[in-house]
Scaffold this motif. Structure first.
Motif, short mmCIF file in Angstrom:
data_model
loop_
_atom_site.label_atom_id
_atom_site.label_comp_id
_atom_site.label_asym_id
_atom_site.label_seq_id
_atom_site.Cartn_x
_atom_site.Cartn_y
_atom_site.Cartn_z
N UNK A 10 0.83 -1.19 0.00
CA UNK A 10 0.00 0.00 0.00
C UNK A 10 0.86 1.24 0.00
N UNK A 11 0.22 2.40 0.18
CA UNK A 11 0.97 3.64 0.18
C UNK A 11 1.57 3.90 1.55
N UNK A 12 2.30 5.03 1.67
CA UNK A 12 3.02 5.32 2.89
C UNK A 12 2.07 5.55 4.07
N UNK A 13 0.94 6.20 3.84
CA UNK A 13 -0.01 6.46 4.91
C UNK A 13 -0.57 5.14 5.46
N UNK A 14 -0.88 4.21 4.54
CA UNK A 14 -1.41 2.92 5.00
C UNK A 14 -0.33 2.14 5.76
N UNK A 15 0.94 2.25 5.29
CA UNK A 15 2.03 1.55 5.98
C UNK A 15 2.21 2.10 7.39
N UNK A 16 2.12 3.43 7.56
CA UNK A 16 2.25 4.02 8.89
C UNK A 16 1.12 3.58 9.80
N UNK A 17 -0.11 3.53 9.23
CA UNK A 17 -1.24 3.07 10.03
C UNK A 17 -1.07 1.61 10.44
N UNK A 18 -0.61 0.81 9.48
CA UNK A 18 -0.42 -0.62 9.78
C UNK A 18 0.71 -0.85 10.80
N UNK A 19 1.73 0.02 10.72
CA UNK A 19 2.83 -0.09 11.68
C UNK A 19 2.33 0.14 13.11
N UNK A 20 1.48 1.17 13.29
CA UNK A 20 0.94 1.44 14.62
C UNK A 20 0.10 0.27 15.12
N UNK A 21 -0.67 -0.35 14.22
CA UNK A 21 -1.49 -1.49 14.62
C UNK A 21 -0.63 -2.69 15.02
N UNK A 22 0.45 -2.94 14.26
CA UNK A 22 1.31 -4.07 14.55
C UNK A 22 2.06 -3.87 15.86
N UNK A 23 2.50 -2.64 16.11
CA UNK A 23 3.18 -2.36 17.38
C UNK A 23 2.23 -2.56 18.55
N UNK A 24 0.97 -2.12 18.38
CA UNK A 24 -0.01 -2.29 19.44
C UNK A 24 -0.33 -3.77 19.69
#
Length: 382
Positions: free
Chosen positions: A26-40
């Protein structure tokens, strides 16, 4: 396509972070959102005050000694002495990431060659091991570099005093008390002879109480006259030099004294309560230099009193602490493990078993007979 790495834990041996890799499209915004979810969902926060590979043994010992501990005065003094010895050794300059069981084995062999006793070797190992365990708990270290290493052999416990020698001490203490009482009758107004009788009574009470209760020297020195209720003795403090603090195990002990010892305690306290030497203000301490009981006798003072008594009894090898071993040895020999542990105020009965295993009653005759039949075909035992 994005690769996202999340710290999910710490390696138990190296202390390094463990990571898990995720692939995201996906794009960078989706990657950042997914990163926060994975960290959580999977991430952990790694707290690292200091790395073990940045500390030497000496630096760890410095922090360990300076940290707040619930140590008794006895433990504080003994640990401090061992730490000072370790600081002076070249092992103190060893980096913790290079400290291994093999390195410590070399140091132990070097110390033994230099004349260190088994007690010294055991003490240094256990203090170092305690410092490393504390470092792991405080997250200064990722792991204990000496995990799994066996400690040096512990020194064999000091032998107990045989009961005939204890009775000999009782007899000598009683004789000295009667002699002091006879001298006082000759000069009833003598202050010095009154003090001699007071000290003779205290010496007899000391040896009887130590042999009956199994109390440590510091616990005996910190006893108060009201710690005995009938025959029930409460032990909840100990003395180290001039400092009165908690007992060695930070626990309160209650035990029943023998009728003879309890009666001697009560008679001694009552006899001197109204004596002119006691004065108007009587202190609380059981063992004191004078009947006013304002200041307790230090543990070393009780040791000196016992030494005079043992010399008079012709028992130069007798030590006050050996009376404690007599209590433990006798009770364990009767199979009373839990009662021995409670009377000696051990935190764990395994301590009692470790120190007094040789006193356990021998009850393997049936096993010997079975093996005799198995190997020799014998049916009759001698």
């Amino acid at each position: 396509m994005w690769e996202i790495r999340v710290v999910v834990g710490t390696h138990p041996l190296t202390g390094r972070s463990k990571q898990r890799s995720f692939t995201v499209h996906g794009d960078e915004a989706y990657a950042a959102q997914r990163q926060a979810e994975l960290v959580a969902d999977h991430g952990v926060r790694r707290v690292c005050v200091d790395r073990g590979d940045r500390l030497t043994v000496e630096q760890l010992l410095d922090r360990f000694e300076a940290a707040p501990h619930r140590w008794s005065p006895t433990t504080l003094r003994s640990y401090g002495g061992v730490i000072r010895d370790l600081r002076r050794d070249r092992l103190a300059r060893c980096w913790l990431d290079r400290l291994t069981p093999a390195v410590l084995e070399v140091a132990l062999a070097r110390w033994a060659t230099a004349g260190a006793t088994p007690s010294t070797l055991s003490g240094r190992f256990h203090v170092l091991h305690s410092a490393l365990t504390w470092g792991v708990c405080e997250r200064l270290l990722g792991s204990d570099p000496l995990a799994g290493m066996r400690s040096p052999p512990r020194p064999y416990p000091r032998k107990h005093l045989p009961p005939p020698q204890v009775r000999q001490l009782f007899a000598v203490a009683e004789r000295r008390r009667l002699e002091a009482a006879a001298r006082l009758l000759e000069r009833p107004a003598s202050r010095q002879r009154s003090l001699d009788l007071f000290h003779a009574e205290q010496d007899e009470l000391l040896v009887r109480l130590a042999a009956d209760s199994g109390a440590r020297r510091g616990e005996l020195a910190a006893l108060r006259v009201d710690d005995l209720d009938g025959r029930v003795l409460s032990i909840e403090r100990a003395a180290k030099d001039a400092v009165i603090g908690p007992t060695k195990t930070h626990s309160r002990g209650r035990l029943t004294l023998g009728a003879t010892t309890a009666r001697f305690w009560h008679d001694h306290v009552a006899a001197w309560r109204d004596h002119p030497l006691a004065g108007d203000a009587i202190g609380p301490w059981l063992f004191a230099a004078s009947p006013d009981r304002q200041s307790p006798i230090r543990p070393a003072g009780l040791g000196h009193r016992f030494e005079r008594l043992r010399n008079a009894a012709g028992l130069p090898d007798a030590m006050l602490h050996r009376l404690r071993h007599t209590v433990g040895t006798h009770l364990v020999s009767q199979g009373k493990i839990l009662k021995a542990a409670a009377r000696l105020r051990h935190r764990d009965p395994s301590t009692t078993l470790r120190n007094y295993a040789d006193a356990l009653p021998l009850d393997d005759e049936d096993a010997a007979d079975d093996l005799d039949v198995l190997f020799n075909g014998l049916t009759d035992t001698v």
